[in-house]
Design an enzyme around this catalytic site. Sequence first.
Site, PDB file in Angstrom:
ATOM      1  N   ARG A   3      -8.917 -38.547 -63.653  1.00 52.88           N
ATOM      2  CA  ARG A   3      -9.104 -39.318 -62.374  1.00 52.88           C
ATOM      3  C   ARG A   3     -10.292 -40.160 -62.716  1.00 52.88           C
ATOM      4  O   ARG A   3     -10.601 -41.364 -62.015  1.00 52.88           O
ATOM      5  CB  ARG A   3      -9.278 -38.574 -61.330  1.00 52.88           C
ATOM      6  CG  ARG A   3      -7.622 -38.394 -60.738  1.00 52.88           C
ATOM      7  CD  ARG A   3      -7.809 -36.941 -60.153  1.00 52.88           C
ATOM      8  NE  ARG A   3      -7.740 -35.811 -61.248  1.00 52.88           N
ATOM      9  CZ  ARG A   3      -6.582 -35.398 -61.900  1.00 52.88           C
ATOM     10  NH1 ARG A   3      -5.291 -35.543 -61.236  1.00 52.88           N
ATOM     11  NH2 ARG A   3      -6.861 -34.684 -62.763  1.00 52.88           N
ATOM     12  N   THR A   4     -11.374 -39.714 -63.005  1.00 51.46           N
ATOM     13  CA  THR A   4     -12.741 -40.204 -62.867  1.00 51.46           C
ATOM     14  C   THR A   4     -12.662 -41.429 -63.867  1.00 51.46           C
ATOM     15  O   THR A   4     -13.149 -42.596 -63.436  1.00 51.46           O
ATOM     16  CB  THR A   4     -13.922 -39.314 -63.225  1.00 51.46           C
ATOM     17  OG1 THR A   4     -13.561 -38.081 -62.483  1.00 51.46           O
ATOM     18  CG2 THR A   4     -15.280 -39.803 -63.112  1.00 51.46           C
ATOM     19  N   LYS A  25     -20.597 -38.878 -86.785  1.00 46.42           N
ATOM     20  CA  LYS A  25     -21.332 -38.799 -88.039  1.00 46.42           C
ATOM     21  C   LYS A  25     -22.830 -38.500 -87.793  1.00 46.42           C
ATOM     22  O   LYS A  25     -23.860 -38.420 -88.417  1.00 46.42           O
ATOM     23  CB  LYS A  25     -21.603 -40.177 -88.508  1.00 46.42           C
ATOM     24  CG  LYS A  25     -20.157 -41.112 -88.868  1.00 46.42           C
ATOM     25  CD  LYS A  25     -20.718 -42.531 -89.316  1.00 46.42           C
ATOM     26  CE  LYS A  25     -19.473 -43.473 -89.269  1.00 46.42           C
ATOM     27  NZ  LYS A  25     -19.625 -44.735 -89.511  1.00 46.42           N
ATOM     28  N   ARG A  40     -19.678 -39.249 -68.882  1.00 50.24           N
ATOM     29  CA  ARG A  40     -19.181 -37.964 -68.667  1.00 50.24           C
ATOM     30  C   ARG A  40     -19.575 -37.339 -69.982  1.00 50.24           C
ATOM     31  O   ARG A  40     -19.133 -37.527 -70.984  1.00 50.24           O
ATOM     32  CB  ARG A  40     -17.728 -37.651 -68.336  1.00 50.24           C
ATOM     33  CG  ARG A  40     -17.378 -36.178 -68.141  1.00 50.24           C
ATOM     34  CD  ARG A  40     -15.914 -36.076 -67.818  1.00 50.24           C
ATOM     35  NE  ARG A  40     -15.966 -36.264 -66.249  1.00 50.24           N
ATOM     36  CZ  ARG A  40     -15.052 -35.867 -65.666  1.00 50.24           C
ATOM     37  NH1 ARG A  40     -13.773 -35.359 -66.026  1.00 50.24           N
ATOM     38  NH2 ARG A  40     -15.024 -35.898 -64.186  1.00 50.24           N
ATOM     39  N   HIS A  57     -21.641 -34.402 -59.837  1.00 44.77           N
ATOM     40  CA  HIS A  57     -20.627 -35.228 -60.060  1.00 44.77           C
ATOM     41  C   HIS A  57     -20.854 -36.018 -58.739  1.00 44.77           C
ATOM     42  O   HIS A  57     -19.869 -35.996 -57.760  1.00 44.77           O
ATOM     43  CB  HIS A  57     -19.259 -34.527 -60.006  1.00 44.77           C
ATOM     44  CG  HIS A  57     -18.236 -35.180 -60.371  1.00 44.77           C
ATOM     45  ND1 HIS A  57     -18.026 -36.669 -60.590  1.00 44.77           N
ATOM     46  CD2 HIS A  57     -16.961 -34.615 -60.843  1.00 44.77           C
ATOM     47  CE1 HIS A  57     -16.997 -37.006 -61.097  1.00 44.77           C
ATOM     48  NE2 HIS A  57     -16.164 -35.832 -61.417  1.00 44.77           N
TER      49      HIS A  57
HETATM   50  C1  NCD Z   1     -13.412 -32.224 -61.656  1.00 43.67           C
HETATM   51  C2  NCD Z   1     -14.682 -32.441 -62.727  1.00 43.67           C
HETATM   52  O1  NCD Z   1     -14.311 -33.194 -63.613  1.00 43.67           O
HETATM   53  O2  NCD Z   1     -15.471 -31.840 -62.423  1.00 43.67           O
HETATM   54  N1  NCD Z   1     -12.469 -33.427 -61.712  1.00 43.67           N
HETATM   55  C3  NCD Z   1     -12.679 -34.530 -61.345  1.00 43.67           C
HETATM   56  O3  NCD Z   1     -13.333 -35.324 -61.750  1.00 43.67           O
HETATM   57  N2  NCD Z   1     -11.715 -35.145 -60.570  1.00 43.67           N
HETATM   58  C4  NCD Z   1     -12.993 -31.112 -61.330  1.00 43.67           C
HETATM   59  C5  NCD Z   1     -12.435 -30.193 -62.409  1.00 43.67           C
HETATM   60  O4  NCD Z   1     -12.558 -30.498 -63.688  1.00 43.67           O
HETATM   61  O5  NCD Z   1     -11.949 -29.368 -62.107  1.00 43.67           O
END
Ligand code: NCD
Length: 308
Positions: free
Chosen positions: A57-58, A86, A107, A135
């Site tokens: 999703r992100t 590397k 991320r 987040h």
């Molecule tokens: C979450 C995350 O990556 O922290 N997912 C997200 O971004 N929708 C929650 C999770 O991974 O459980």
Amino acid sequence: MNFRGRDVISIRDFTKEEILYVLEIAEKMVPIAKGEKKSNLLNGYIMASLFFEPSTRTRLSFESAMKRLGGLVIGFAQPGTTSIKKGESLADTIRTAESYCDVIVMRHPHEGSARMAAEFAEVPVINGGDGAGHHPTQCLLDLFTIKKEKGHIEGNKVALLGDLKYGRTVHSLAYALALFGVEMVFIAPPELQMPKEVIEECREMGAKLEIKNDIEDISDVDVLYVTRIQKERFPDPEEYNKVAGSYRIDAKTLEKVKDDMIVMHPLPRVDEISPEVDKTRHAAYFRQTFNGVPVRMALLALVLGGIE
Ligand code: NCD
């Protein structure tokens, strides 16, 4: 309010007014996010999407947001195909990426990595999740969802259920809800309770909160925010086995809840919400997923200066 050039690392860097402003812009983005209206607001801008950890999703909603606004996307979702393999450092990867783009979305499995990347980069860095840390963009879309579904953020009683220890979404959300003076209940097995510093800081912010170990009574709750156990963050697999499957929302759990109580989840879910909940009036998690697009469009437009 000026967001141009700003990094988005933690929700704690935002005031309440700033959060509400982002949500207001996000609301205007909804028709574009749905593809009903076309936009060229970010025409000519490039977003680098650097994902060192799995994401559905992100990453996809950020990419969709950028493209819906006429912008372009470069990046990777498999760091193993880059020079990191590397032995290149995060700092050098960031310096490289920023010379090809106008904004970085990252991320990474390490807490604090987004803040560090922001120190190296001149272009704005948006944190798409740093380990068990923060987040912020998920938090904004969670707040947007609560506001849309319930009409307001204040005045709700919100229960956060699940892995409150390692879940970054609930860390960010707890701070934001405390900022809005929202009453909270933290429900988790003792091993997975909210870190002490989050509890203390929320209390210092004046939040009214309860701490529980099981979900016996949620009849006065307006929003139930469920999370999965963050298996990948357990240092010892034995510790994970002890708590696996320790909570689950199903039709029976929903028998005694308020009629208009909503169930949210950042997703992915594993087994903590039974699929039978999906078709009930309580399930808000797929609408929540969509909300990631307009909220991320608003943020991209604001940090890139497409909107003042
Ligand atoms: C979450 C995350 O990556 O922290 N997912 C997200 O971004 N929708 C929650 C999770 O991974 O459980």
